[in-house]
Write a protein that holds these residues in place. Structure first.
Motif, PDB file in Angstrom:
ATOM      1  N   GLN A 221      51.056 -13.326  39.880  1.00 16.32           N
ATOM      2  CA  GLN A 221      50.143 -12.226  39.586  1.00 16.32           C
ATOM      3  C   GLN A 221      48.748 -12.783  39.331  1.00 16.32           C
ATOM      4  O   GLN A 221      48.584 -13.686  38.504  1.00 16.32           O
ATOM      5  CB  GLN A 221      50.617 -11.435  38.369  1.00 16.32           C
ATOM      6  N   VAL A 222      47.760 -12.251  40.042  1.00 14.62           N
ATOM      7  CA  VAL A 222      46.364 -12.651  39.879  1.00 14.62           C
ATOM      8  C   VAL A 222      45.550 -11.382  39.653  1.00 14.62           C
ATOM      9  O   VAL A 222      45.522 -10.504  40.516  1.00 14.62           O
ATOM     10  CB  VAL A 222      45.840 -13.428  41.103  1.00 14.62           C
ATOM     11  N   PHE A 223      44.907 -11.295  38.500  1.00 21.96           N
ATOM     12  CA  PHE A 223      44.112 -10.124  38.161  1.00 21.96           C
ATOM     13  C   PHE A 223      42.720 -10.551  37.720  1.00 21.96           C
ATOM     14  O   PHE A 223      42.575 -11.544  36.986  1.00 21.96           O
ATOM     15  CB  PHE A 223      44.758  -9.325  37.022  1.00 21.96           C
ATOM     16  N   ALA A 224      41.713  -9.774  38.177  1.00 24.25           N
ATOM     17  CA  ALA A 224      40.373  -9.966  37.618  1.00 24.25           C
ATOM     18  C   ALA A 224      40.415  -9.492  36.164  1.00 24.25           C
ATOM     19  O   ALA A 224      40.778  -8.348  35.875  1.00 24.25           O
ATOM     20  CB  ALA A 224      39.345  -9.177  38.415  1.00 24.25           C
ATOM     21  N   LYS A 225      40.034 -10.374  35.259  1.00 26.65           N
ATOM     22  CA  LYS A 225      40.278 -10.116  33.844  1.00 26.65           C
ATOM     23  C   LYS A 225      39.062  -9.574  33.110  1.00 26.65           C
ATOM     24  O   LYS A 225      39.124  -8.550  32.426  1.00 26.65           O
ATOM     25  CB  LYS A 225      40.761 -11.411  33.187  1.00 26.65           C
ATOM     26  N   GLU A 226      37.914 -10.252  33.218  1.00 27.31           N
ATOM     27  CA  GLU A 226      36.751  -9.825  32.446  1.00 27.31           C
ATOM     28  C   GLU A 226      35.482 -10.464  33.000  1.00 27.31           C
ATOM     29  O   GLU A 226      35.534 -11.444  33.748  1.00 27.31           O
ATOM     30  CB  GLU A 226      36.920 -10.203  30.970  1.00 27.31           C
ATOM     31  N   PHE A 227      34.341  -9.875  32.574  1.00 20.52           N
ATOM     32  CA  PHE A 227      33.033 -10.452  32.851  1.00 20.52           C
ATOM     33  C   PHE A 227      32.707 -11.414  31.714  1.00 20.52           C
ATOM     34  O   PHE A 227      32.375 -10.979  30.612  1.00 20.52           O
ATOM     35  CB  PHE A 227      31.961  -9.359  32.944  1.00 20.52           C
ATOM     36  N   ASN A 228      32.781 -12.699  32.002  1.00 24.35           N
ATOM     37  CA  ASN A 228      32.484 -13.685  30.979  1.00 24.35           C
ATOM     38  C   ASN A 228      30.991 -14.016  31.001  1.00 24.35           C
ATOM     39  O   ASN A 228      30.237 -13.520  31.838  1.00 24.35           O
ATOM     40  CB  ASN A 228      33.319 -14.946  31.196  1.00 24.35           C
ATOM     41  N   SER A 229      30.574 -14.866  30.106  1.00 22.64           N
ATOM     42  CA  SER A 229      29.146 -15.167  30.002  1.00 22.64           C
ATOM     43  C   SER A 229      28.594 -15.838  31.253  1.00 22.64           C
ATOM     44  O   SER A 229      27.443 -15.613  31.631  1.00 22.64           O
ATOM     45  CB  SER A 229      28.894 -16.055  28.779  1.00 22.64           C
ATOM     46  N   SER A 230      29.412 -16.683  31.907  1.00 24.91           N
ATOM     47  CA  SER A 230      28.925 -17.402  33.086  1.00 24.91           C
ATOM     48  C   SER A 230      29.776 -17.179  34.316  1.00 24.91           C
ATOM     49  O   SER A 230      29.509 -17.755  35.367  1.00 24.91           O
ATOM     50  CB  SER A 230      28.867 -18.908  32.790  1.00 24.91           C
ATOM     51  N   ILE A 232      33.157 -14.622  36.379  1.00 25.34           N
ATOM     52  CA  ILE A 232      34.151 -13.563  36.413  1.00 25.34           C
ATOM     53  C   ILE A 232      35.520 -14.249  36.293  1.00 25.34           C
ATOM     54  O   ILE A 232      35.859 -15.104  37.115  1.00 25.34           O
ATOM     55  CB  ILE A 232      34.062 -12.744  37.714  1.00 25.34           C
ATOM     56  N   ASP A 233      36.260 -13.903  35.255  1.00 24.33           N
ATOM     57  CA  ASP A 233      37.517 -14.596  34.961  1.00 24.33           C
ATOM     58  C   ASP A 233      38.703 -13.879  35.584  1.00 24.33           C
ATOM     59  O   ASP A 233      38.800 -12.643  35.531  1.00 24.33           O
ATOM     60  CB  ASP A 233      37.723 -14.708  33.451  1.00 24.33           C
ATOM     61  N   PHE A 234      39.601 -14.688  36.175  1.00 18.02           N
ATOM     62  CA  PHE A 234      40.857 -14.178  36.717  1.00 18.02           C
ATOM     63  C   PHE A 234      42.004 -14.650  35.827  1.00 18.02           C
ATOM     64  O   PHE A 234      42.024 -15.802  35.393  1.00 18.02           O
ATOM     65  CB  PHE A 234      41.087 -14.684  38.145  1.00 18.02           C
ATOM     66  N   MET A 235      42.954 -13.766  35.577  1.00 16.68           N
ATOM     67  CA  MET A 235      44.179 -14.132  34.871  1.00 16.68           C
ATOM     68  C   MET A 235      45.257 -14.423  35.904  1.00 16.68           C
ATOM     69  O   MET A 235      45.585 -13.567  36.730  1.00 16.68           O
ATOM     70  CB  MET A 235      44.620 -13.000  33.945  1.00 16.68           C
ATOM     71  N   VAL A 236      45.805 -15.646  35.855  1.00 17.75           N
ATOM     72  CA  VAL A 236      46.832 -16.071  36.806  1.00 17.75           C
ATOM     73  C   VAL A 236      48.134 -16.256  36.030  1.00 17.75           C
ATOM     74  O   VAL A 236      48.190 -17.025  35.064  1.00 17.75           O
ATOM     75  CB  VAL A 236      46.434 -17.387  37.507  1.00 17.75           C
ATOM     76  N   ARG A 237      49.191 -15.564  36.477  1.00 16.80           N
ATOM     77  CA  ARG A 237      50.479 -15.626  35.780  1.00 16.80           C
ATOM     78  C   ARG A 237      51.599 -15.914  36.777  1.00 16.80           C
ATOM     79  O   ARG A 237      51.622 -15.360  37.878  1.00 16.80           O
ATOM     80  CB  ARG A 237      50.766 -14.303  35.058  1.00 16.80           C
ATOM     81  N   TRP A 238      52.521 -16.788  36.363  1.00 15.96           N
ATOM     82  CA  TRP A 238      53.689 -17.098  37.188  1.00 15.96           C
ATOM     83  C   TRP A 238      54.816 -17.573  36.278  1.00 15.96           C
ATOM     84  O   TRP A 238      54.624 -17.790  35.095  1.00 15.96           O
ATOM     85  CB  TRP A 238      53.339 -18.162  38.230  1.00 15.96           C
ATOM     86  N   TRP A 239      56.027 -17.737  36.854  1.00 18.90           N
ATOM     87  CA  TRP A 239      57.225 -18.086  36.083  1.00 18.90           C
ATOM     88  C   TRP A 239      57.727 -19.462  36.484  1.00 18.90           C
ATOM     89  O   TRP A 239      57.720 -19.827  37.660  1.00 18.90           O
ATOM     90  CB  TRP A 239      58.332 -17.057  36.328  1.00 18.90           C
ATOM     91  N   THR A 240      58.174 -20.213  35.478  1.00 23.25           N
ATOM     92  CA  THR A 240      58.751 -21.533  35.719  1.00 23.25           C
ATOM     93  C   THR A 240      59.804 -21.809  34.650  1.00 23.25           C
ATOM     94  O   THR A 240      60.042 -20.981  33.763  1.00 23.25           O
ATOM     95  CB  THR A 240      57.670 -22.622  35.700  1.00 23.25           C
ATOM     96  N   GLU A 241      60.456 -22.990  34.728  1.00 20.75           N
ATOM     97  CA  GLU A 241      61.473 -23.333  33.740  1.00 20.75           C
ATOM     98  C   GLU A 241      60.864 -23.347  32.336  1.00 20.75           C
ATOM     99  O   GLU A 241      59.693 -23.675  32.159  1.00 20.75           O
ATOM    100  CB  GLU A 241      62.087 -24.701  34.046  1.00 20.75           C
ATOM    101  N   SER A 242      61.689 -23.000  31.345  1.00 20.38           N
ATOM    102  CA  SER A 242      61.169 -22.772  30.005  1.00 20.38           C
ATOM    103  C   SER A 242      60.960 -24.037  29.191  1.00 20.38           C
ATOM    104  O   SER A 242      60.286 -23.990  28.161  1.00 20.38           O
ATOM    105  CB  SER A 242      62.117 -21.835  29.237  1.00 20.38           C
TER     106      SER A 242
END
Length: 293
Positions: A221-230, A232-242
């Motif tokens: 999952q890749v989502f544009a997250k927020e307008f940061n000071s310098s 545009i931040d993307f949130m990257v999420r994935w699953w792996t062994e715990s």
């Protein structure tokens, strides 16, 4: 004759003491036999309870704890009965009354021990935390190596062994990292404001192909997250062994792959920008000499 009176008194006391000890010999023998029987009964009941718990697939630490508790209860009853046999004047009512008064002082003196004892049983009854799990509790994190009645042994990832009182684990939130075989990881990736958001999202998503665990059927999952000071931040999420080591390896691969993909696509990962404003104009260095020239 007056000089002999003290000796006669001492002799009489010694004689009475010896007679009393001789009279107690049958009771002493009975008390010793009872203690031997108590030891056999405690061992037998503890072994029986442990065998029953083993068939029910209870935790080894829980089996040991219940076995010890059974022995303590049996020995307490055996000592109580042996004391009443050895000292006939000491009735169970008097002993219970004495224990009731003394239990207040004992409870105050051993409050922490009793608290950890009870917390240890409650922790052992919990299903989520098992031997071998990686946990985090406040500032302590590591692998659970052993759970005793009083302490839980935590092996930190740096190798040190930490003994945590059970009451500490019971009162504070505990995060069990390895409760499930897979765990979701999240990182933040920033791109410059001049870059195309949709293109950056596509590049990051393609860079993450093959990074998630083979055991996971959940997409990245890749989502544009927020307008940061310098950026545009993307949130990257994935699953792996715990396990923590699997998390570190997967995170390392993801960061390296995303960095390489963004560089190849010519998408800038910006440095932090700072804009400074001043109330009054600042003189430029060398401006007066330039005007004189």
């Amino acid at each position: 004759m007056e000089n002999l009176e003290p000796l006669e008194i001492v002799n009489g006391q010694i004689t009475g003491l010896v007679k009393g000890l001789i009279a107690l010999i049958p009771n002493l023998i009975a008390a010793v036999i009872l203690l031997i029987l108590t030891a056999l009964v405690a061992w037998g009941i503890s072994a029986l309870v442990t065998r029953i718990l083993r068939k029910s697939n209870a935790r080894p630490s829980l089996r040991d704890a219940v076995g010890k508790l059974v022995k303590i209860v049996v020995w307490a009853l055996g000592l109580l009965v042996a004391a009443t046999i050895l000292f006939p004047n000491l009735t169970p009512t008097k002993m219970i009354a004495g224990l009731g008064i003394g239990s207040i002082a004992i409870g105050l003196a051993f409050k922490d021990i009793f608290e950890n004892f009870l917390a240890g049983f409650l922790i052992l009854l919990r299903k989520p935390m098992r031997i071998g799990d990686d946990i985090e509790c406040e500032s302590v994190s590591g692998r659970v190596e052993h759970i005793s009645i009083r302490d839980t042994f935590i092996r930190k990832r740096s190798g040190e062994l930490v003994l945590l009182p059970n009451s500490y684990l019971f009162k504070n939130p505990v995060k069990v990292l390895t409760d499930e075989p897979l765990r979701r990881i999240e990182i933040t990736v920033g791109v410059a404001y001049d870059e195309d958001v949709d293109q950056a999202r596509d590049v990051i998503t393609k860079a993450m192909e093959g990074i998630p665990s083979d055991k996971s059927d959940k997409p990245v999952q890749v989502f544009a997250k927020e307008f940061n000071s310098s950026s545009i931040d993307f949130m990257v999420r994935w699953w792996t062994e715990s396990a923590p080591i699997d998390e570190h390896k997967s995170r390392d691969k993801a960061i390296a792959s995303i960095k390489r993909a963004l560089d190849d696509a010519g998408i800038e990962i910006p440095f932090p920008y700072r804009t400074l404003t001043f109330k009054e104009p600042l003189p430029l260095s060398g401006s007066s000499s330039a005007q004189d020239a």
